[in-house]
Design a protein around this motif. Structure first.
Motif, short mmCIF file in Angstrom:
data_model
loop_
_atom_site.label_atom_id
_atom_site.label_comp_id
_atom_site.label_asym_id
_atom_site.label_seq_id
_atom_site.Cartn_x
_atom_site.Cartn_y
_atom_site.Cartn_z
N ALA A 244 1.18 -1.14 0.05
CA ALA A 244 -0.02 -0.12 0.11
C ALA A 244 1.47 1.41 -0.18
CB ALA A 244 -1.08 -0.28 0.87
N VAL A 245 1.03 1.55 -1.16
CA VAL A 245 1.94 3.39 -1.28
C VAL A 245 1.27 4.26 -0.57
CG1 VAL A 245 3.27 4.56 -2.61
CG2 VAL A 245 1.96 2.67 -3.37
N THR A 246 2.39 5.11 0.66
CA THR A 246 0.95 5.71 1.28
C THR A 246 2.54 6.85 0.93
OG1 THR A 246 3.57 5.47 2.89
CG2 THR A 246 1.33 4.20 3.17
N SER A 247 3.50 6.88 0.54
CA SER A 247 3.91 8.80 -0.27
C SER A 247 4.69 8.33 -1.36
CB SER A 247 4.82 9.10 1.29
OG SER A 247 5.81 9.02 1.65
N VAL A 248 4.75 9.54 -1.92
CA VAL A 248 5.48 9.92 -2.71
C VAL A 248 6.64 10.82 -3.06
CG1 VAL A 248 6.00 9.51 -5.68
CG2 VAL A 248 4.31 7.74 -4.58
N ARG A 249 7.92 10.63 -3.24
CA ARG A 249 8.56 11.78 -2.74
C ARG A 249 10.01 12.11 -4.58
NH1 ARG A 249 10.98 9.25 0.62
NH2 ARG A 249 12.97 9.26 1.25
N THR A 250 10.16 13.09 -4.96
CA THR A 250 11.48 13.16 -5.51
C THR A 250 13.09 13.26 -4.80
OG1 THR A 250 11.28 15.07 -6.30
CG2 THR A 250 10.16 13.24 -7.30
N ASP A 251 13.86 12.71 -4.98
CA ASP A 251 14.90 13.23 -4.94
C ASP A 251 16.32 13.73 -5.83
OD1 ASP A 251 18.06 13.00 -3.97
OD2 ASP A 251 18.06 11.65 -3.48
N PRO A 252 15.94 15.03 -6.39
CA PRO A 252 16.61 15.75 -6.99
C PRO A 252 17.95 15.22 -7.41
CG PRO A 252 15.83 17.26 -5.97
CD PRO A 252 15.89 15.69 -5.08
N GLY A 253 18.80 15.31 -5.80
CA GLY A 253 19.90 14.98 -6.10
C GLY A 253 20.31 13.04 -7.12
N ALA A 254 19.98 12.43 -6.35
CA ALA A 254 19.92 11.73 -7.06
C ALA A 254 19.42 11.33 -8.78
CB ALA A 254 19.77 10.23 -6.32
#
Length: 480
Positions: A244-254
């Motif tokens: 169950a996916v609870t959150s998504v975020r991006t890692d600009p550095g990677a």
């Protein structure tokens, strides 16, 4: 309504499979037809769905065979280099343009109905509905018709997950336009779109991880899920079930997207360079002002229709994905034809999904017709089932690919076959044959004693039927 009171007999909003089927049938009946399209003619199937996705799946299959053929067929050596994704996409676009011209645009001229570019919205009253059409230049016109057909299709839907809207995720539409193969891909979903896209990109070179709420192909037989799990595992695709996916975020550095999911009560993070959301579709009805003319819609925006395809307004009909019914182009086409017969000939025809075939174009493919084991039990049918591994099908042995099975669900009392499911090469053709078996009401015994050409996958249906009364492991390879 008297002809003098209307501009057209039928005004169609949309230009996909359902819209064209309706326009062709109505034109053949001598009716005046207007088709209104706000974007690209052809709808989902030819532009962003069936045609482009299956074209790229065929490419991925060819590459996979080149890479794996030496393991299946002794005595040959093959290889495959990196994928030129831009060239693949250009080839896909060329095919789409050709089919859009040949199967859609050219037909408008041949049949002679009017095609108008613009955005349509209902106005007037439930008793006297009209369409207001706004052209690309902003000019507005009003259209009155005896009957209206809403055939606006559906679009990809994303669940309300924290941070997802800011993650620049892919859908089944935008994934078909990528000009580079992602180094890694995270896929949300386990349905047919997720399955096809996951295998497509894995075979093109991506490292793929799927996050699935329950199991793969959850609407089909559990044996199908297990078979595909094995196939995907062998091809390096990681499938994480009950996620169950609870959150998504991006890692600009990677330059990665990071998804957090709850699995077995704990939290786990998954990283990839691209995220594909394949969690279903929703009807495209926003902006049509359907409530103004008394057309009821459901929780997902779908037009609520009777089995005759008429909406809550007797002059307004719907066809295809916008109804929320099964999302196949051949369903949409059937809807369009039925709607016209009912509107203009008072045919009273109803859609019958009992023997609807369904295919997921993985490799091996998953296909089915009729009921699953569970659906038969839920319907009160005391059923008897047999699952035939493909190792007992001579064609599969010759192809050196025995991944999969054929399952028959039959009524225990009568022996009547009520469902067939297959995972294997050419499984879609098996489901097509199954349509005729179910439509004819054939029994297991009848199918077991029919002629069947040797060294075809269709022979597997006969062998599966024979397994109800025979130990097929003791049959000769060409025993009847």
């Amino acid at each position: 309504m008297p002809d003098a009171a209307t501009d057209f007999d039928l005004a169609v909003i949309g230009s996909g499979g359902g819209a064209f089927a309706a326009a062709i049938r109505a034109t053949n009946l001598g009716k005046r037809v207007l088709m209104i399209e706000r974007s690209t003619v052809g709808g989902t199937c030819v532009n962003t769905g069936c045609i482009p996705s299956k074209a790229l799946l065929a490419v991925a299959e060819a590459r996979h065979v080149a890479l794996e053929a030496h393991a299946r067929f002794p005595g040959i050596s093959t290889s495959a280099g990196p994928v030129d994704m831009r060239e693949l996409i250009n080839g896909k676009r060329s095919l789409v343009q050709t089919m859009r011209s040949d199967k859609y645009l050219d037909l408008v001229g041949e049949y002679g109905w009017e095609l108008r570019e613009g955005t349509a919205a209902f106005a007037g009253t439930p008793e006297e509905p009209v369409l207001e059409v706004t052209g690309p230049d902003g000019a507005r016109s009003e259209v009155r018709a005896a009957h209206y057909l809403v055939a606006t299709g559906s679009s990809p839907w994303a669940p309300p997950v924290e941070g997802l809207q800011d993650a620049d995720y892919l859908t089944s539409t935008t994934a078909m336009e990528l000009e580079e193969v992602p180094e890694s891909l995270l896929v949300f979903g386990g349905g047919y779109v997720a399955l096809e896209q996951a295998q497509l990109f894995a075979r093109l070179g991506s490292k793929v991880t799927m996050l699935v709420r329950t199991r793969l192909a959850s609407a089909e037989e559990p044996e199908a899920s297990r078979a595909l799990m094995g196939v995907f595992s062998d091809e390096g695709i990681r499938v994480v079930r009950r996620a169950a996916v609870t959150s998504v975020r991006t890692d600009p550095g990677a330059e990665e997207v990071i998804a957090t999911a709850t699995i077995d009560g704990g939290q786990e993070e998954f990283r990839a360079t691209k995220l594909l959301v394949a969690t279903g579709r929703r009807a495209v009805t926003e902006g049509l002002n359907l409530d103004t003319v008394g057309v009821k819609t459901g929780d997902r925006g779908e037009v609520l229709v009777q089995n005759t395809l008429v909406s809550s307004n007797p002059r307004i009909w719907a066809a295809g994905d916008v109804t929320g019914h099964r999302e196949f182009v051949y369903v949409a086409a059937a809807h369009g034809s039925i709607m016209v017969e009912n509107a203009f000939n008072d045919a009273g025809s109803e859609v019958d999904y009992r023997h609807l075939p369904r295919v997921t174009f993985t490799s091996p493919a998953l296909a089915a017709v009729g009921m699953t084991d569970k659906e038969a039990l839920d319907a009160g049918i005391r059923c008897e089932c047999r699952v035939l591994p493909l190792e007992y099908v001579p064609r599969a042995l010759v192809d050196r690919d025995t991944r999969g099975f054929i399952k028959i669900v039959a009524d225990h009392a009568s022996g009547k076959i009520v469902g067939i499911t297959a995972v294997g090469k050419e499984a879609g053709n098996l489901a097509g044959a199954g349509v005729y078996i179910l439509e004819a009401g054939m029994t297991v015994e009848q199918v077991a004693n029919l002629w069947s050409p040797y060294l075809t996958m269709a022979e597997g249906i006969k062998i599966a039927a024979q397994s109800f009364s025979t130990d097929v492991s003791k049959l000769s390879c060409c025993a009847s």
